[in-house]
Design an enzyme around this catalytic site. Structure first.
Site, PDB file in Angstrom:
ATOM      1  NE  ARG A   1      -2.257  -0.490   3.687  1.00 58.64           N
ATOM      2  CZ  ARG A   1      -2.715   0.170   4.749  1.00 58.64           C
ATOM      3  NH1 ARG A   1      -3.873   0.768   4.696  1.00 58.64           N
ATOM      4  NH2 ARG A   1      -2.019   0.218   5.869  1.00 58.64           N
TER       5      ARG A   1
ATOM      6  CG  ASP B   1       3.587  -5.322  11.009  1.00 55.89           C
ATOM      7  OD1 ASP B   1       4.592  -5.546  11.701  1.00 55.89           O
ATOM      8  OD2 ASP B   1       2.878  -6.230  10.557  1.00 55.89           O
TER       9      ASP B   1
ATOM     10  CB  SER C   1       5.652  -6.145   8.305  1.00 55.02           C
ATOM     11  OG  SER C   1       4.967  -4.924   8.284  1.00 55.02           O
TER      12      SER C   1
END
Length: 900
Positions: free
Chosen positions: A522, A640, A586
């Site tokens: 994203r 994350d 992450s």
């Protein structure tokens, strides 16, 4: 003339549909806890939860009490692939003094007959499971416990009502145990109707209804557990013995009962009881015909008005006479012969009229039976939410078997009343004897299966002691990761993130965030406002990462990321602006500063080459340079988990821990700088990314790893690594479930022992299926549908087992996760030196958010293992996007403060 006389006995389809609706209402009443006491149709749970599946085997004994004779049976069931069985029986009389004597004598008599049978068959030295067919209304509380409610069918034994009949039989057998050296175990108490269904179910797996139309009449069928208020639990199905003979005892059928029905009832052993049975069963139909003929004779309509002594005597006309008189192919000869034997001297007209009376009486019986059966079939179809249903009805009883027209009439009327059910009627052979053995065989199979399933799932049941051990080991590993001399060899890496503060509300500006951590990538634009109108606005776009790029070269991966950023900047119209950027990455990184992160190793299915050991921020900058279209200020590389903590910290300043329980599993928390030996300085705090997924890679939790965990680990992309994550994260739970299902199928406990192609495929069992299957709101029917989508053709019993397996795997995951988290909150409490700690944990991840039980079990475990910590769990809103922007904003704020 006869038609006019018996007009009320002729029932139209509209009347039958009305009877069907009344019976359905009575069924619902009988199943309800509050309404059952006043229901006439008692809907008794039989505790038979499963139909035969063809794998039953062994030698069984059965005794059968309920008809005019008492029977003992020896049943051998062969597991030869042909579902064959062998039945040997012996009949014993039911003397009047026994069936109308006292309870102790009755059960002693049964025990004597059984011993005689065992002696005849040379079985006394064997320990055989025994099934007891007891064809009277019983309230069962277990498969082998049933309290007699009332006697029917001419039985009237004193002192047996309201007692446990299995207990009485066991007591009688016990008396003989020492002297005759026998060892019998009564495994199941079975109603003959249930036995009929089970016998037919052995031959036809579609059979889920049993009907008896003989001396007595009754029906049973497989009902959904969730509808049976009288029994705990709502998983699976159970056979319900309707005891439909009492339908109408509350007056519900009074408009259909004739004067003859009333007269017959008054002269019976149990006036006002079993009224439906008295309109249907062969015990009463002969008597009904006699009463009609007697009245017609008295009115001068038959036999010149002369009634013989036989016609005046109760019980002289029996069902065998009625059946014989209805054999139309033989003309009137049978009728004439029977009537003459009764000292009636019939004319041809008399014979025709009598034959017609018999037809109307038996036809009404078939019609009423069809209406009640149609109600059961409709309920079955509605339970399954089917527009059209295919099913089999197992059927037994003298009236159905011996009457020349009865079966044909019944089938025809049932099919007319339920046109959307394709019904096969299967005649049961020795239902009450073989059926009891089948119920016993199924109970035996289920007990053996249960033991094997329990053995397979036992390692997933973690005691409180074991969880405390896991907590203590996690604490030890956390300390190793913080200390300079042990950090290099520690499995829990405790990576410093260089995030040294949480939001204070003064953050503001426009920030870009990138989020790479799964199969999607994203890009976000985040606008943060401070002051009274404090707010966070986000705009984002999602891009897929194809497998060939996830597992290609590092250059290809970062070029793809930059291509996605370019598309987004173009889309938002901000290509010229040099915005501060937070990069949520992450994967385990060793950071030397907030904008430098060296990849320790790929997880979650990524395997891009030339990345491990490299600085991911440099690789991103290189790719931006290669594209040469725009420039960005990369301020922070973010995990994350840290993003999750920051997002919740923006709302709640007490939030100092971030937890991800989703595809992966990880935790971060704010640690005192003085405890972080691998970073210079002792002032303030820094967020530590624990990377706890590697906990246990040194073998410290091998004692709780199962063979299934080892199989999942060996088949993964990184064998021997991230062992704790492989027991707690969504990416692997489905795979653990699949391994267990394969093992249970190999043992013949699931899917008929057939491992389907789809079950062989890795990754077929996604975590979302676990969440769906374990949902409390999901009926087993829907569980079956989910399994069918996965290409697994399951029975109702299979679905229960699959649900249980999913539950065991996800509960263990939540408990292990809770044990790890308890170690961290306890450490925080001790470091602060407080008696009680108030702290908030920011949580994100699909497993935590979407699984129906995971969050509850996790929270309960933390509470149990860290009782001095009051932990609030706060759901994070977009930790990896919004969190990355907030970290960037905090870093900018702290940087500006430092410059000033």
């Amino acid at each position: 003339q006869v038609d006019r006389y018996l007009y009320h006995m002729r029932l139209s389809d509209d009347v039958l549909l009305d009877v069907m609706a009344r019976f359905q209402a009575e069924m619902v009443k009988g199943l309800g806890k509050d309404t059952n006491p006043t229901a006439t149709v008692k809907m008794l749970p039989s505790f038979v939860r499963s139909l035969p599946d063809g794998t039953e085997k062994g030698e069984f004994l059965a005794v059968d009490l309920g008809g005019s004779q008492f029977r003992a049976h020896q049943v051998k069931v062969f597991d030869d692939g042909k579902q064959s069985s062998q039945l040997e029986s012996k009949f014993y009389p039911s003397p009047k003094e026994v069936i109308q004597g006292n309870g102790a004598e009755l059960f002693d008599y049964i025990a004597d007959c059984l011993l005689d049978f065992m002696e005849t068959k040379n079985l006394k030295h064997k320990k055989l499971p025994l099934g007891f067919t007891f064809s009277f209304p019983c309230k069962q509380t277990k498969l082998d416990k049933g309290v007699l409610l009332s006697w029917t069918k001419h039985f009237k034994v004193r002192g047996a009502q309201d007692t446990d009949v299995v207990g009485s039989l066991r007591k009688a057998l016990q008396k003989h145990k020492a002297s005759f050296d026998i060892d019998l175990d009564v495994l199941a108490l079975v109603n003959d109707t249930v036995g009929t269904m089970m016998t037919c179910g052995y031959d036809d797996p579609h059979c889920e209804v049993g009907v008896i139309i003989g001396t007595g009449t009754n029906a049973c069928y497989m009902e959904e557990m969730r509808h049976i208020d009288l029994v705990e639990g709502d998983e699976g199905r159970m056979c319900i013995n309707t005891e439909w003979g009492a339908f109408g005892d509350d007056g519900a059928l009074d408009d259909l009962r004739t004067e003859f029905d009333r007269e017959l009832d008054l002269g019976s052993l149990n006036p006002g009881k079993q009224l439906f049975e008295k309109m249907i069963s062969d015990l009463y139909l002969g008597e009904l015909v006699r009463l009609i003929l007697l009245k017609m004779t008295k009115e001068g309509l038959l036999f010149n008005g002369k009634a013989s002594t036989a016609l005046l005597t109760k019980g002289k006309i029996q069902m065998k006479h009625v059946s014989a008189m209805e054999k139309y192919k033989e003309g009137l000869s049978n009728t004439k012969e029977i009537l003459t034997e009764l000292n009636l001297f019939p004319s041809e007209e008399d014979c025709i009229a009598v034959q017609h009376v018999c037809t109307i009486v038996s036809f009404r019986s078939a019609n009423l039976c069809a209406a009640a059966l149609a109600a059961i079939l409709t309920r079955l179809r509605e339970n399954k939410k089917l527009l059209r249903m295919r099913t089999t009805v197992g059927i037994d009883g003298g009236l159905y078997k011996t009457h020349p027209q009865y079966a044909k009439r019944l089938h025809k009327v049932v099919r007319r009343l339920v046109p959307n059910c394709d019904v096969r009627f299967l005649l049961s052979l020795s239902g009450s004897g073989k059926g009891a053995a089948m119920v016993t065989a199924v109970a035996y199979r289920l007990a053996a299966q249960r033991n094997k399933i329990s053995a397979a799932l036992a390692p997933f049941l973690l005691s409180l002691e074991t969880l405390r051990e896991v907590k203590n080991k996690m604490r030890t590993e956390l300390e190793y990761g913080l200390k300079r001399e042990t950090q290099a060899s520690a499995t829990v890496k405790m990576l410093p993130t260089y995030v040294c503060g949480t939001p204070d509300g003064t953050e503001k500006g426009k920030f870009l965030a990138l989020d790479l951590g799964g199969t999607n990538f994203r890009v976000l634009l985040v606008k943060i406002r401070s002051g009274r109108r404090r707010s966070v606005q986000m705009y984002n776009k999602i891009f897929a990462i194809p497998l060939e790029i996830m597992q290609g070269t590092g250059e290809e991966l970062f070029d793809h990321i930059v291509q996605c950023i370019a598309d987004f900047l173009e889309y938002m119209g901000i290509k010229g602006a040099r915005l501060p950027l937070g990069f949520t990455f992450s994967f385990p990184c060793r950071q030397a500063s907030i904008d430098k992160g060296t990849l320790v190793g790929w997880t979650k299915g990524f395997k891009a080459t030339d990345c491990e050991g490299e600085d991911v921020v440099d690789m991103l900058r290189e790719a931006i340079r290669r594209r040469n279209e725009f420039d960005l200020d990369i301020v922070a590389v973010v995990n994350d988990t840290v993003g999750t903590m920051m997002t919740c910290g923006y709302e709640d300043p007490n939030c100092e821990i971030g937890l991800i329980a989703g595809t992966g599993s990880n935790v971060c928390y704010m640690e005192d700088m003085k405890n972080i030996e691998i970073v210079e300085g002792n002032e303030g705090k820094m967020c530590i990314n624990t990377e706890w997924g590697g906990f246990g890679d040194n073998g410290c939790i091998d004692n709780i790893r199962t063979k299934y965990d080892k199989e999942v680990d060996e088949g993964s992309l990184n064998p021997g690594k991230q062992r704790y994550e492989k027991m707690t994260s969504g990416m692997y739970l489905g795979e653990i479930v699949r391994q267990i299902l394969i093992d249970l199928t190999k043992q013949g406990l699931l899917f008929r022992g057939q491992i389907s192609e789809s079950l062989r495929k890795r990754g077929i069992f996604e975590t979302k299926f676990l969440s769906q299957i374990e949902s409390d709101r999901l009926a087993l029917l829907q569980v079956r549908r989910i399994l069918q989508q996965l290409g697994l053709d399951s029975t109702c019993e299979d679905s229960i087992i699959v649900k249980e397996v999913c539950g065991a795997v996800s509960k263990r995951a939540a408990q292990l996760c809770g044990a790890g988290l308890a170690a961290i909150v306890e450490k925080k409490r001790e470091d602060r030196g407080v008696e009680r700690l108030q702290i908030t944990v920011g949580v994100d991840g699909t497993l935590y958010k979407l699984h129906p039980h995971f969050s509850r079990v996790l929270q309960e475990t933390v509470k149990e293992l860290a009782p001095q910590c009051d932990v609030t769990f706060m759901l994070s809103e977009d930790g990896s996007g919004k969190g990355a922007a907030l970290i960037t904003a905090v870093a900018k704020r702290l940087h500006n403060v430092g410059q000033k």
